[in-house]
Each structure stands twice: as structure tokens, then as C-alpha cells.
Motif scaffolding. Structure first.
Motif, mmCIF file in Angstrom:
data_model
loop_
_atom_site.group_PDB
_atom_site.id
_atom_site.type_symbol
_atom_site.label_atom_id
_atom_site.label_comp_id
_atom_site.label_asym_id
_atom_site.label_seq_id
_atom_site.Cartn_x
_atom_site.Cartn_y
_atom_site.Cartn_z
ATOM 1 N N THR A 86 130.603 8.500 4.242
ATOM 2 C CA THR A 86 130.216 7.581 3.182
ATOM 3 C C THR A 86 131.176 6.830 2.522
ATOM 4 O O THR A 86 130.988 6.106 1.646
ATOM 5 C CB THR A 86 129.074 7.997 2.399
ATOM 6 O OG1 THR A 86 129.725 9.158 1.721
ATOM 7 C CG2 THR A 86 127.732 8.246 2.914
ATOM 8 N N LYS A 87 132.479 7.265 2.818
ATOM 9 C CA LYS A 87 133.704 6.769 2.071
ATOM 10 C C LYS A 87 134.172 5.611 3.173
ATOM 11 O O LYS A 87 134.907 6.173 3.907
ATOM 12 C CB LYS A 87 134.455 7.605 1.834
ATOM 13 C CG LYS A 87 135.785 7.273 0.966
ATOM 14 C CD LYS A 87 135.772 7.453 -0.431
ATOM 15 C CE LYS A 87 136.949 7.108 -1.225
ATOM 16 N NZ LYS A 87 136.691 6.314 -2.379
ATOM 17 N N ASP A 91 139.778 2.504 -1.949
ATOM 18 C CA ASP A 91 139.621 2.004 -3.343
ATOM 19 C C ASP A 91 139.945 0.838 -3.911
ATOM 20 O O ASP A 91 139.343 -0.062 -4.863
ATOM 21 C CB ASP A 91 139.889 3.154 -4.375
ATOM 22 C CG ASP A 91 139.053 4.512 -4.237
ATOM 23 O OD1 ASP A 91 137.764 4.369 -3.513
ATOM 24 O OD2 ASP A 91 139.499 5.340 -4.327
ATOM 25 N N THR A 96 135.290 3.653 -5.375
ATOM 26 C CA THR A 96 134.223 4.505 -5.091
ATOM 27 C C THR A 96 134.599 6.012 -5.407
ATOM 28 O O THR A 96 135.710 6.180 -5.467
ATOM 29 C CB THR A 96 133.693 4.671 -3.552
ATOM 30 O OG1 THR A 96 134.712 5.357 -2.669
ATOM 31 C CG2 THR A 96 133.114 3.347 -3.010
ATOM 32 N N ASP A 97 133.602 6.620 -5.832
ATOM 33 C CA ASP A 97 134.120 8.150 -6.204
ATOM 34 C C ASP A 97 134.516 8.929 -4.878
ATOM 35 O O ASP A 97 134.135 8.543 -3.704
ATOM 36 C CB ASP A 97 132.859 8.705 -7.132
ATOM 37 C CG ASP A 97 131.505 8.955 -6.548
ATOM 38 O OD1 ASP A 97 131.669 8.582 -5.117
ATOM 39 O OD2 ASP A 97 130.768 9.007 -7.294
ATOM 40 N N GLY A 100 131.996 8.874 -2.058
ATOM 41 C CA GLY A 100 131.855 7.153 -1.642
ATOM 42 C C GLY A 100 130.692 6.610 -2.044
ATOM 43 O O GLY A 100 130.554 5.391 -1.547
ATOM 44 N N ILE A 101 130.597 6.764 -3.198
ATOM 45 C CA ILE A 101 129.477 6.050 -4.160
ATOM 46 C C ILE A 101 130.352 4.903 -5.244
ATOM 47 O O ILE A 101 131.080 5.344 -5.903
ATOM 48 C CB ILE A 101 128.672 6.981 -5.012
ATOM 49 C CG1 ILE A 101 127.823 7.895 -3.904
ATOM 50 C CG2 ILE A 101 127.488 5.837 -5.752
ATOM 51 C CD1 ILE A 101 127.176 8.890 -4.568
ATOM 52 N N MET A 102 129.864 3.933 -5.010
ATOM 53 C CA MET A 102 130.506 2.762 -5.984
ATOM 54 C C MET A 102 129.366 2.886 -7.084
ATOM 55 O O MET A 102 128.032 2.465 -7.098
ATOM 56 C CB MET A 102 130.433 1.563 -5.390
ATOM 57 C CG MET A 102 131.283 0.349 -6.374
ATOM 58 S SD MET A 102 131.422 -1.139 -5.676
ATOM 59 C CE MET A 102 129.821 -1.878 -5.480
ATOM 60 N N ARG A 103 129.935 2.908 -8.297
ATOM 61 C CA ARG A 103 129.028 2.948 -9.480
ATOM 62 C C ARG A 103 129.370 1.989 -10.854
ATOM 63 O O ARG A 103 130.840 1.582 -10.759
ATOM 64 C CB ARG A 103 129.160 4.478 -10.219
ATOM 65 C CG ARG A 103 128.794 5.542 -9.138
ATOM 66 C CD ARG A 103 129.009 7.127 -9.779
ATOM 67 N NE ARG A 103 128.919 8.058 -8.871
ATOM 68 C CZ ARG A 103 127.707 8.641 -8.656
ATOM 69 N NH1 ARG A 103 126.495 8.217 -9.115
ATOM 70 N NH2 ARG A 103 127.688 9.610 -7.892
ATOM 71 N N ASP A 108 124.206 1.489 -8.010
ATOM 72 C CA ASP A 108 125.057 2.494 -7.260
ATOM 73 C C ASP A 108 124.758 2.414 -5.713
ATOM 74 O O ASP A 108 123.667 2.397 -5.297
ATOM 75 C CB ASP A 108 124.506 3.804 -8.071
ATOM 76 C CG ASP A 108 124.988 3.947 -9.409
ATOM 77 O OD1 ASP A 108 125.739 3.087 -9.772
ATOM 78 O OD2 ASP A 108 124.415 5.202 -9.993
ATOM 79 N N ALA A 110 126.368 3.238 -1.656
ATOM 80 C CA ALA A 110 127.197 3.985 -0.568
ATOM 81 C C ALA A 110 127.062 3.398 0.490
ATOM 82 O O ALA A 110 126.021 3.402 1.190
ATOM 83 C CB ALA A 110 127.016 5.418 -0.648
ATOM 84 N N SER A 121 123.702 1.060 4.190
ATOM 85 C CA SER A 121 124.004 1.278 2.838
ATOM 86 C C SER A 121 122.644 2.044 2.159
ATOM 87 O O SER A 121 121.489 1.807 2.782
ATOM 88 C CB SER A 121 124.483 0.172 1.817
ATOM 89 O OG SER A 121 123.133 -0.362 1.432
#
Length: 125
Positions: A86-87, A91, A96-97, A100-103, A108, A110, A121
Motif C-alpha cells: 500500500t505504499k 512522499d 503517506t505514513d 502507505g496511508i495519506m491522512r 484518509d 491508501a 484504493s
């Protein structure tokens, strides 16, 4: 005005068998083979998406399917446990964290790919 009896979307893959296994076994969606040998992927809220094989398939450069979830962290954990990465993006393009989540920049979300390289997604609506 035209009267429509149904509406659906579709996208191509390079391997129908791999797509069937991924959408059914990894994502847990209901997948049926239609009379033309294509896949009908049932959507949880109704409707379906047509997935068809194409010998010269090129992965879409955009998100072809968004799967709405209640809990993004649980969804990403479950996908990663099934081997889904999921990444996808660096960046400096889409921060993303570690999961692989963009918050904090819209919903939110992925992103990940299917076996044919199409971008999908999971997101919280």
C-alpha cells in the motif's frame, strides 16, 4: 432524454485468472464470469464493474476503483497481511505514513495495485 436500463464501468487486465483470484480471494468481492469470458465484480452497494482481458493491456495511470471502508487502518492491515503493498508513491509526490496511508489531505486513503498494475484504493468516506 435517453432511458438507461443499467450503467457500469470497466477496465482491462492482462490476465483474467489472476484478476479473478485477486478481486475474489484478496479483496473479498463477489466475482462471476460472464458469457463473454469477462469478469463481473459486484460492488457492495449495488452495481458491478466489468473487468476484461486485453492482450496489449497498459495499466491505468489513475485510480480505477475506490473501496470505501469504515476503518482505514484495519483495512490496510488486512490487505498487507494478504500481500498487498500500500505504499505506492514517493512522499514528495503524495506524503503517506509507514502503512502507505495519506491522512489529513481529503479522505484518509491508501493506494495499491491489482496484478495487472491498475491503481485501486481503500478510503474512509
Amino acid at each position: 432524454m435517453v432511458t438507461y436500463t443499467d450503467v457500469f464501468s470497466g477496465f482491462s487486465v492482462d490476465d483474467i485468472d489472476a484478476a479473478r483470484a485477486f478481486y475474489r480471494d484478496v479483496l473479498g468481492l463477489t466475482v462471476t464470469d460472464n458469457a463473454m469470458g469477462f469478469l463481473d465484480v459486484a460492488l457492495p452497494a449495488g452495481g458491478s464493474v466489468l473487468v476484461y482481458g486485453k492482450p496489449d493491456h497498459t495499466p491505468a495511470s489513475f485510480t480505477v476503483l475506490n473501496l470505501v471502508v469504515d476503518d482505514i487502518d484495519t483495512a490496510v492491515d488486512e490487505l498487507q497481511a494478504r500481500g498487498v503493498v500500500t505504499k505506492l508513491y514517493p512522499d514528495d509526490v503524495l506524503p503517506t505514513d509507514a502503512k502507505g496511508i495519506m491522512r489529513g489531505n481529503g479522505p484518509d486513503i491508501a493506494w495499491f495495485t491489482d496484478p495487472a498494475g491498475n491503481v485501486l484504493s481503500v478510503l474512509v468516506d
